[in-house]
Write an enzyme that holds these catalytic residues in place. Structure first.
Site, short mmCIF file in Angstrom:
data_model
loop_
_atom_site.label_atom_id
_atom_site.label_comp_id
_atom_site.label_asym_id
_atom_site.label_seq_id
_atom_site.Cartn_x
_atom_site.Cartn_y
_atom_site.Cartn_z
N ARG A 18 71.58 52.95 14.23
CA ARG A 18 70.55 52.02 14.70
C ARG A 18 71.14 50.84 15.25
O ARG A 18 72.31 50.42 15.50
CB ARG A 18 70.05 51.73 13.29
CG ARG A 18 70.44 50.76 12.36
CD ARG A 18 69.75 50.30 11.05
NE ARG A 18 69.27 51.74 10.47
CZ ARG A 18 68.04 51.41 9.99
NH1 ARG A 18 67.22 50.36 9.91
NH2 ARG A 18 67.60 52.58 9.41
N SER A 53 67.12 48.41 19.72
CA SER A 53 65.97 49.06 20.27
C SER A 53 65.51 50.24 19.32
O SER A 53 64.46 50.75 19.68
CB SER A 53 66.59 49.79 21.54
OG SER A 53 67.39 50.64 21.22
N ASP A 71 72.64 46.25 27.75
CA ASP A 71 73.41 46.24 26.42
C ASP A 71 74.59 46.96 26.37
O ASP A 71 74.63 48.09 25.67
CB ASP A 71 72.44 46.48 25.35
CG ASP A 71 72.91 46.25 23.79
OD1 ASP A 71 73.66 45.44 23.93
OD2 ASP A 71 72.44 46.85 23.04
#
Length: 819
Positions: free
Chosen positions: A530, A533, A655
C-alpha cells in the site's frame, strides 16, 4: 497670429500622413460588400476577432507567395489554423480578397484569375466577420451565417468546430509549409474516425490500430451519424465512441487539434504567459507507428527521437523528401544464377504486404520460403513463443523498436558489398557503445560474407544466432508468449485474425466489473502493498492470469474521463514499465489491473535490514549481486526515458522510489504506478499540481518552491534510488544531527563529491567506501564510480543542472560492458 503658407502646408501634410498611418494599422472588425484586403498590405490590413485571439488576412508562405489564412494572433509563432485553397498561393503584388457585390468572397491572383471562392452568389450576404472561435463567417443583415470556414478545415480543428462526414483534416506536406500532405483524419465509410496515409505509392490505415477490429479498438460502427467535436474544456468526443482529453483539461485555455506533418494527431494548449504551445494529447505516443513516414524500404527508429534511415543494401532516393523512401543498390532479378543471402535487422518490422504467414515456423523454413519466391524481398521472423514467419512482397511502414520481439531479414545478392551497405546506414545508431573504443555500433547486425546465411546447401544452415538470444529478447519473448497464451485461452469471441503474430498483447486492455475484481481477489484478501495512491491486492482472472489490482484513493473523475486517461496508459508498451491490463470504474470505485510481477519491489531485496521502516517484510528476498544492480539501474532509467521522451511530455511519474520499481523473475526492473499523478491531477492547469506528490526523501526541492513541476522531479527521485542501489541502504531516511533533521542522502553526496574532487581520474580506490559492504568487494569499480557521479548530478538542487533521463541512459550504456 497668421502662419506662413509653407508652414500651414507642412502641418496639413503631417496631419494627413499621421491619419494615413493610423488607418494603415487599423484592424477591421468587418468586411462589407465592395471592400477588399490587398496583398501589399498583408502586415496591416487584417480582420481580427473581437477578443483579438485570431487574425485573418494575407499570410506569407514563401518568396513572393501568399495565402489567405486565419491564424492565432496571440502566440509567439503565428499558428495558421485555416487557409483558402492551401495548395495555390498567390502573387505578392496585385492579389486581393474581395467581398463582391454579388455576395461572394473571392481570392484573386495578380492576373485576375479566381483562386478561391465561397460560392455564395445571389445570397443575402451583407458582411464578413471573424468570430472569437476562429471561424470566418459571411452573414446576412439579420446575422444569420450563410457560409463559414469551419465547414472546410485544413489541418486544424478548433474548439466547437465539428468534424463530419463531409469534412476531413489533411496534414501539411512538411514542417514550415502549408501545402497538403499525405495524412488524413476523417470518418470512413463505416462511420469510424481514422488516420490514414495516402502516399504516392500506397494507402495505409494506421489509427486506430489496424491489427484490431473496430470493437477491440473501443469504437463502434453502429452509428448512423458521423460527427466529432472538441469542446472548450479540452474534451474530444465522437459518434464512433472515440474520445480523448487534454491533460490540462479545463476552461479558459486556447487549444487546437492539429494533424501534424509527421502524421500524428496532436492536441495543443496555448500557454499565454510564454505564448508557446504544449502538447496535451497525441494519438500515437510512438511516432514510428505512423505508416508511410519513411517511404518505400525506409525504417523509422528511435535515436531516441524518431528518425528515418535506409537498411543495408539500400540508399535514400531524395534526402529532402523521405516520402520517396530508399532504393536498392542492386537489380532485383529472378535469374536462377543469382545467389541470395539474408541480412538481419534486429527488432525491426515492416507492416503489411505479407506474401505468406506461417505460424510455428523455423528460421530455416522461413528463409527457404523467401528464397523460393521471386516476389519475396524480405521476411519478418517474430519470436512470440514459437517462431512466426511473414514473407514480404514489398517493404513499407518499417519501424524499429527495442521491444519488438523479432527481426527483419532482407534478401540481398551475395555479390553485394555488405561492408559498404553497413557504412551507408550511419543514422541507424544504437545507444549501445563499444566500450573499448567509444565508437557506436550500428543498430543493424550486418551479416557479412563470413556470417551470411548460406543458401547453397539443400538444408539451410546459419551461424551466429546469438543475436536472437539477447537477454532482453528472451525476457520480452517469454512475456509476450505468456500473454498471447492467455489471450488464446480466453475463448470469448475474439476474432480469428488475432491469431496472426501482429496482434499486440495490449488488446486485452479492457474494462472490468467490480464484481469480477472482487471475485479475482477473493474479496481483496491478499494485500501486496500500500502507498499514498492506494492499496494493491493479488488476484487471479478467469483466464488464469495472475494480476495485481490497485484500489485508488483520491481519483474522482467521471467514468468516460477515467476511461480516456487509463486507456492512454494501457497503450504504453515498454519492457521496463509494468503492463496495465484494464480498469474498473463503478460508482465511487476506481481500480487498476496490472500484470503481476513475481519478485515484488526493489526495496525488499535492496534493503536487507528488517527494521527498515519504509519497506515491507523482506522474507524471501535475497542480496542483489552487482550485475543485477547495474541492470536494474539501467532498466529503470530506460523506462523513465521512455515516459519522458517517447510518450507525451506530461507523463511524469512524480513518485520514483524503490517501492515503485518491481522485479520480474529474471530481476529485470518494471516501473509501477506511472501516470497515477496524472490521474489525480484533474482540475489543475498544466504542471501546476494541486498538492505535493511523492515520498519524503525522494522528492525534489521544487515541490516546496511553488514552481511548475517538470520531468526533472523524476530525475531527482531516480538519483536517490541510484545511490541507494550502490550503497545498499536507505539514503532517503532522515536523522537528527546537532538538533536538526538531516537526510543521509546529504551526507553521502557531500562525501562523494569530496572524494571525486580529491582523487585522480585513474584512482577509483575511493569507491570501496561508498559501495554496499554486503557485496564484499564483488563489484565493478568503474561502473560504481559512474553510477555515483550520475546519482550526484541527478540530485542537484538546481534542476537545470540535472541531466535528462535520456542522458542518464546514454551515460550508463557507456560503461555497460565494462568488466
Amino acid at each position: 497670429m497668421r502662419f506662413p503658407p509653407a508652414i500651414v502646408s507642412i502641418v496639413f501634410f503631417l496631419i494627413l500622413s499621421y491619419s494615413s498611418l493610423a488607418s494603415s494599422v487599423t484592424k477591421k472588425d468587418f468586411m462589407y460588400k465592395g471592400s477588399s484586403l490587398l496583398v501589399e498590405d498583408y502586415g496591416s490590413d487584417l480582420l481580427t476577432s473581437p477578443d483579438e485571439t485570431f487574425a485573418c488576412g494575407f499570410y506569407q508562405v514563401g518568396t513572393n507567395a501568399y495565402s489567405f489564412s486565419i491564424w492565432f494572433a496571440k502566440s509567439a509563432e503565428r499558428m495558421v489554423v485555416w487557409t483558402a485553397n492551401r495548395d495555390h498561393p498567390v502573387n505578392g503584388r496585385g492579389s486581393r480578397v474581395s467581398l463582391r457585390r454579388d455576395a461572394t468572397m473571392v481570392l484573386t491572383d495578380v492576373d485576375g484569375s479566381i483562386i478561391w471562392s465561397t460560392n455564395t452568389t445571389g445570397t443575402m450576404v451583407d458582411k464578413a466577420e471573424l468570430l472569437n472561435t476562429g471561424n470566418l463567417v459571411l452573414k446576412d443583415p439579420s446575422g444569420n451565417i450563410l457560409w463559414q470556414s469551419f465547414d472546410s478545415p485544413t489541418d486544424t480543428l478548433l474548439p466547437s468546430q465539428p468534424l463530419t462526414r463531409h469534412t476531413k483534416m489533411v496534414s501539411a506536406m512538411a514542417i514550415g509549409t502549408h501545402a497538403s500532405g499525405y495524412f488524413t483524419f476523417y470518418f470512413d465509410n463505416d462511420n469510424v474516425l481514422r488516420l490514414t496515409y495516402d502516399g504516392p505509392e500506397i494507402s495505409s490505415l494506421y489509427w486506430p490500430n489496424p491489427d484490431f477490429d473496430v470493437f477491440t479498438n473501443g469504437r463502434t460502427n453502429y452509428n448512423s451519424s458521423r460527427i466529432a467535436l472538441l469542446d472548450d474544456m479540452g474534451a474530444f468526443l465522437s459518434s464512433d465512441r472515440a474520445s480523448f482529453f487534454a491533460s490540462d483539461m479545463g476552461s479558459g485555455i486556447k487549444r487546437r487539434l492539429t494533424l501534424d506533418y509527421d502524421g500524428n494527431l496532436r492536441l495543443y494548449s496555448l500557454d499565454e504567459s510564454t505564448r508557446s504551445w504544449t502538447v496535451t494529447w497525441e494519438a500515437l505516443p510512438r511516432p514510428c507507428d505512423v505508416h508511410g513516414l519513411c517511404g518505400r524500404n525506409g525504417v523509422c527508429t528511435y535515436t531516441p527521437k524518431p528518425k528515418c534511415s535506409c537498411p543495408p543494401g539500400y540508399e535514400i532516393v531524395d534526402p529532402s523528401d523521405w516520402n520517396k523512401g530508399c532504393k536498392p543498390k542492386f537489380n532485383r532479378t529472378c535469374d536462377q544464377t543469382q545467389q541470395y543471402g539474408f541480412v538481419e535487422v534486429p527488432h525491426t518490422d515492416f507492416w503489411g504486404f505479407d506474401l505468406d504467414y506461417n505460424p510455428s515456423s523455423s528460421l530455416e523454413h522461413c528463409m527457404k520460403l523467401c528464397l523460393e519466391n521471386c516476389s519475396c524481398e524480405a521476411f519478418v521472423y517474430r519470436l512470440t513463443g514459437e517462431g512466426t514467419c511473414y514473407t514480404k512482397s514489398a517493404l513499407f511502414n518499417g519501424h524499429s523498436a527495442s521491444d519488438f520481439p523479432g527481426s527483419a531479414y532482407l534478401k540481398l545478392p551475395r555479390s553485394l558489398n555488405l561492408t559498404s551497405a553497413k557504412a551507408a546506414t550511419p543514422t541507424l545508431i544504437t545507444s549501445d557503445p563499444d566500450c573499448g573504443s567509444n565508437k557506436a555500433d550500428a543498430l543493424i547486425q550486418v551479416v557479412g560474407f563470413s556470417r551470411m546465411y548460406n543458401t547453397n546447401n539443400r538444408r539451410t544452415r546459419w551461424a551466429y544466432f546469438y543475436d536472437f538470444v539477447y537477454a532482453i529478447g528472451i525476457i520480452e519473448a517469454l512475456f509476450l508468449a505468456s500473454g498471447w497464451w492467455g489471450l488464446y485461452r480466453r475463448g470469448d469471441g475474439v476474432s480469428k485474425s488475432m491469431e496472426d503474430g501482429y496482434r499486440a498483447i495490449s488488446s486485452q486492455f479492457r474494462k472490468f466489473t467490480y464484481a469480477e475484481l472482487k471475485k479475482a481477489t477473493e474479496v481483496f484478501k491478499e494485500e501486496l502493498g500500500r502507498g499514498g495512491s492506494g492499496t494493491v491486492y493479488k488476484g487471479v482472472l478467469k483466464d488464469d492470469r495472475v494480476v495485481a489490482v490497485k484500489k485508488l484513493g483520491d481519483v474522482i473523475q467521471g467514468e468516460e474521463e477515467f476511461w480516456a486517461e487509463v486507456s492512454m496508459f494501457g497503450r504504453v508498451n515498454h519492457m521496463n514499465l509494468v503492463k496495465m491490463w484494464g480498469f474498473c470504474s463503478e460508482g465511487t470505485h476506481r481500480l487498476l489491473v496490472y500484470e503481476y510481477v513475481e519478485n515484488e519491489s526493489l526495496n525488499k531485496h535492496l534493503f536487507s535490514n528488517a527494521s527498515d521502516s519504509n519497506s515491507n517484510s523482506n522474507r524471501g528476498a535475497r542480496l542483489l549481486n552487482w550485475k543485477e544492480r547495474f541492470r536494474i539501474a539501467l532498466g529503470t532509467a530506460k523506462g523513465l526515458a521512455y515516459l519522458h521522451h517517447e510518450c507525451l511530455e506530461w507523463v511524469i511519474h512524480c513518485d520514483v522510489k524503490p517501492e515503485n520499481i518491481l522485479l520480474d523473475n529474471n530481476f529485470e526492473p518494471k516501473i509501477a504506478d506511472f501516470g497515477l499523478a496524472k490521474l489525480s491531477q484533474r482540475g489543475g492547469s498544466g504542471f501546476q499540481f494541486s498538492r505535493i506528490r511523492g515520498t519524503k526523501g525522494y522528492m525534489a526541492p521544487e515541490w516546496f518552491l511553488n514552481v511548475p513541476i517538470t520531468a526533472k522531479v523524476d530525475v531527482y527521485g531516480y538519483g536517490v534510488v541510484l545511490l541507494e542501489i550502490v550503497k545498499g541502504s536507505r539514503l532517503s531516511d532522515w536523522v537528527m544531527v546537532d538538533g536538526e533533521e538531516e537526510a543521509d542522502l546529504m551526507r553521502f553526496v557531500w562525501v562523494g563529491r569530496n572524494k571525486i574532487d580529491e582523487c585522480d581520474d585513474d584512482d577509483d580506490s575511493w569507491v570501496e567506501d561508498m559501495v554496499d559492504p554486503e557485496l564484499k568487494g564483488q563489484f565493478n569499480k568503474q561502473q560504481a564510480a559512474k553510477m555515483i557521479e550520475i546519482g550526484i548530478s541527478c540530485v542537484e538542487e538546481d534542476r537545470s543542472k540535472r541531466p535528462t533521463m535520456d542522458e542518464v541512459v546514454q551515460a550508463l550504456l557507456q560503461c555497460e560492458c565494462e568488466d
